[in-house]
Motif scaffolding. Structure first.
Motif, PDB file in Angstrom:
ATOM      1  N   ALA A 114     -53.330  95.771 -99.237  1.00  0.00           N
ATOM      2  CA  ALA A 114     -54.005  94.892-100.176  1.00  0.00           C
ATOM      3  C   ALA A 114     -55.126  94.106 -99.504  1.00  0.00           C
ATOM      4  N   LYS A 115     -55.011  93.835 -98.205  1.00  0.00           N
ATOM      5  CA  LYS A 115     -56.027  93.044 -97.511  1.00  0.00           C
ATOM      6  C   LYS A 115     -56.764  93.899 -96.481  1.00  0.00           C
ATOM      7  N   ILE A 116     -58.072  93.686 -96.411  1.00  0.00           N
ATOM      8  CA  ILE A 116     -58.904  94.297 -95.374  1.00  0.00           C
ATOM      9  C   ILE A 116     -59.600  93.153 -94.652  1.00  0.00           C
ATOM     10  N   TYR A 117     -59.413  93.090 -93.345  1.00  0.00           N
ATOM     11  CA  TYR A 117     -60.035  92.056 -92.536  1.00  0.00           C
ATOM     12  C   TYR A 117     -61.344  92.588 -91.975  1.00  0.00           C
ATOM     13  N   VAL A 118     -62.425  91.826 -92.150  1.00  0.00           N
ATOM     14  CA  VAL A 118     -63.752  92.262 -91.710  1.00  0.00           C
ATOM     15  C   VAL A 118     -64.190  91.376 -90.551  1.00  0.00           C
ATOM     16  N   TYR A 119     -64.563  92.025 -89.450  1.00  0.00           N
ATOM     17  CA  TYR A 119     -65.015  91.339 -88.247  1.00  0.00           C
ATOM     18  C   TYR A 119     -66.414  91.809 -87.887  1.00  0.00           C
ATOM     19  N   SER A 120     -67.149  90.955 -87.190  1.00  0.00           N
ATOM     20  CA  SER A 120     -68.491  91.306 -86.735  1.00  0.00           C
ATOM     21  C   SER A 120     -68.617  90.948 -85.264  1.00  0.00           C
ATOM     22  N   CYS A 121     -69.375  91.766 -84.547  1.00  0.00           N
ATOM     23  CA  CYS A 121     -69.638  91.491 -83.138  1.00  0.00           C
ATOM     24  C   CYS A 121     -70.821  90.530 -83.053  1.00  0.00           C
ATOM     25  N   LEU A 122     -70.677  89.504 -82.230  1.00  0.00           N
ATOM     26  CA  LEU A 122     -71.765  88.543 -82.063  1.00  0.00           C
ATOM     27  C   LEU A 122     -72.877  89.102 -81.184  1.00  0.00           C
ATOM     28  N   GLY A 123     -72.590  90.135 -80.401  1.00  0.00           N
ATOM     29  CA  GLY A 123     -73.602  90.719 -79.517  1.00  0.00           C
ATOM     30  C   GLY A 123     -74.465  91.764 -80.208  1.00  0.00           C
ATOM     31  N   CYS A 124     -73.838  92.818 -80.762  1.00  0.00           N
ATOM     32  CA  CYS A 124     -74.603  93.939 -81.339  1.00  0.00           C
ATOM     33  C   CYS A 124     -74.532  93.994 -82.862  1.00  0.00           C
ATOM     34  N   SER A 125     -73.869  93.050 -83.493  1.00  0.00           N
ATOM     35  CA  SER A 125     -73.742  92.945 -84.955  1.00  0.00           C
ATOM     36  C   SER A 125     -72.997  94.108 -85.601  1.00  0.00           C
ATOM     37  N   VAL A 127     -69.999  95.938 -87.422  1.00  0.00           N
ATOM     38  CA  VAL A 127     -68.995  95.435 -88.352  1.00  0.00           C
ATOM     39  C   VAL A 127     -67.733  96.286 -88.229  1.00  0.00           C
ATOM     40  N   PHE A 128     -66.581  95.615 -88.095  1.00  0.00           N
ATOM     41  CA  PHE A 128     -65.284  96.266 -87.995  1.00  0.00           C
ATOM     42  C   PHE A 128     -64.482  95.936 -89.237  1.00  0.00           C
ATOM     43  N   LYS A 129     -63.784  96.917 -89.817  1.00  0.00           N
ATOM     44  CA  LYS A 129     -62.847  96.686 -90.912  1.00  0.00           C
ATOM     45  C   LYS A 129     -61.464  97.100 -90.427  1.00  0.00           C
ATOM     46  N   ARG A 130     -60.492  96.210 -90.588  1.00  0.00           N
ATOM     47  CA  ARG A 130     -59.145  96.472 -90.106  1.00  0.00           C
ATOM     48  C   ARG A 130     -58.110  96.083 -91.152  1.00  0.00           C
ATOM     49  N   LYS A 131     -56.966  96.806 -91.161  1.00  0.00           N
ATOM     50  CA  LYS A 131     -55.862  96.454 -92.047  1.00  0.00           C
ATOM     51  C   LYS A 131     -55.016  95.332 -91.449  1.00  0.00           C
ATOM     52  N   ARG A 132     -55.063  95.184 -90.150  1.00  0.00           N
ATOM     53  CA  ARG A 132     -54.313  94.123 -89.469  1.00  0.00           C
ATOM     54  C   ARG A 132     -55.277  93.114 -88.877  1.00  0.00           C
ATOM     55  N   THR A 133     -54.780  91.918 -88.673  1.00  0.00           N
ATOM     56  CA  THR A 133     -55.630  90.903 -88.070  1.00  0.00           C
ATOM     57  C   THR A 133     -55.849  91.231 -86.595  1.00  0.00           C
ATOM     58  N   LEU A 148     -66.000  88.771 -80.855  1.00  0.00           N
ATOM     59  CA  LEU A 148     -65.818  89.107 -82.268  1.00  0.00           C
ATOM     60  C   LEU A 148     -65.661  87.840 -83.092  1.00  0.00           C
ATOM     61  N   LYS A 149     -66.068  87.928 -84.362  1.00  0.00           N
ATOM     62  CA  LYS A 149     -65.919  86.820 -85.294  1.00  0.00           C
ATOM     63  C   LYS A 149     -65.446  87.390 -86.621  1.00  0.00           C
ATOM     64  N   GLN A 150     -64.429  86.754 -87.208  1.00  0.00           N
ATOM     65  CA  GLN A 150     -63.958  87.218 -88.516  1.00  0.00           C
ATOM     66  C   GLN A 150     -64.947  86.756 -89.577  1.00  0.00           C
ATOM     67  N   ILE A 151     -65.393  87.716 -90.389  1.00  0.00           N
ATOM     68  CA  ILE A 151     -66.367  87.391 -91.436  1.00  0.00           C
ATOM     69  C   ILE A 151     -65.652  87.016 -92.723  1.00  0.00           C
ATOM     70  N   THR A 152     -64.769  87.931 -93.216  1.00  0.00           N
ATOM     71  CA  THR A 152     -64.114  87.697 -94.498  1.00  0.00           C
ATOM     72  C   THR A 152     -62.833  88.519 -94.585  1.00  0.00           C
ATOM     73  N   VAL A 153     -62.087  88.270 -95.643  1.00  0.00           N
ATOM     74  CA  VAL A 153     -60.894  89.048 -95.965  1.00  0.00           C
ATOM     75  C   VAL A 153     -61.088  89.597 -97.360  1.00  0.00           C
ATOM     76  N   LEU A 154     -61.076  90.923 -97.488  1.00  0.00           N
ATOM     77  CA  LEU A 154     -61.227  91.571 -98.783  1.00  0.00           C
ATOM     78  C   LEU A 154     -59.850  91.842 -99.362  1.00  0.00           C
ATOM     79  N   THR A 155     -59.641  91.537-100.631  1.00  0.00           N
ATOM     80  CA  THR A 155     -58.370  91.829-101.291  1.00  0.00           C
ATOM     81  C   THR A 155     -58.631  92.772-102.454  1.00  0.00           C
ATOM     82  N   SER A 156     -57.664  93.630-102.728  1.00  0.00           N
ATOM     83  CA  SER A 156     -57.815  94.615-103.801  1.00  0.00           C
ATOM     84  C   SER A 156     -56.994  94.224-105.025  1.00  0.00           C
ATOM     85  N   GLU A 157     -56.967  92.976-105.363  1.00  0.00           N
ATOM     86  CA  GLU A 157     -56.185  92.498-106.530  1.00  0.00           C
ATOM     87  C   GLU A 157     -57.037  92.421-107.759  1.00  0.00           C
TER      88      GLU A 157
END
Length: 157
Positions: A114-125, A127-133, A148-157
């Protein structure tokens, strides 16, 4: 239904569908939560989740017993007794055993994705999408080793 009645039922199903006797122990195990039953390789015993009988009835219980007896008889005959083995799949089709048991009504299906965690690299920009934190203090970017920096959490609700 008691353990003795379950033992008789398993013996009857074994003779009726497999034409082979069941010579070990069949019992109810109240600790089983996510499965209808299990076959124990070391002791050759079968354990059944009693809640399936209480909530889904005798027919579902017989299906679970057939499934576990497929494991039992194939293991004793030194044939492929695992779910992915051809012998197991063939025997399941012959006796009409279900591959999986139905979901219990009192156990709602959880949506793990249900949740997708989105991260971004501060060096090369990147974007990573992960099911786990991801622990951003411990892990770095695989491309440039940047933070790395967490950008947002996507939910499929």
């Amino acid at each position: 239904m008691t353990n003795e009645e379950l033992q008789l039922l398993v013996e009857e199903v074994s003779l009726q569908f497999f034409q082979k006797p069941f010579r070990h122990l069949a019992i109810f195990n109240s600790r089983l939560k996510t499965t209808g039953g299990r076959y124990i390789l070391q002791t050759h015993n079968i354990e059944i989740n009693k809640r399936y009988l209480e909530q889904l009835g005798r027919e579902e219980l017989i299906g679970i017993v057939k499934h576990e007896l497929c494991h039992y008889h194939l293991h004793l005959e030194k044939k492929g007794y695992k779910h992915q083995d051809k012998d197991f799949k063939n025997l399941m089709m012959q006796v009409g055993a279900p591959r999986f048991c139905r979901q219990l009504p009192d156990r709602p299906k959880t949506n793990r994705s249900a949740k997708i965690y989105v991260y971004s690299c501060l060096g090369c920009s990147l974007v990573f999408k992960r099911k786990r934190t991801v622990n951003v203090k411990k892990y770095v970017c695989g491309r440039c080793k940047g933070k790395l920096k967490q950008i947002t959490v996507l939910t499929s609700e």
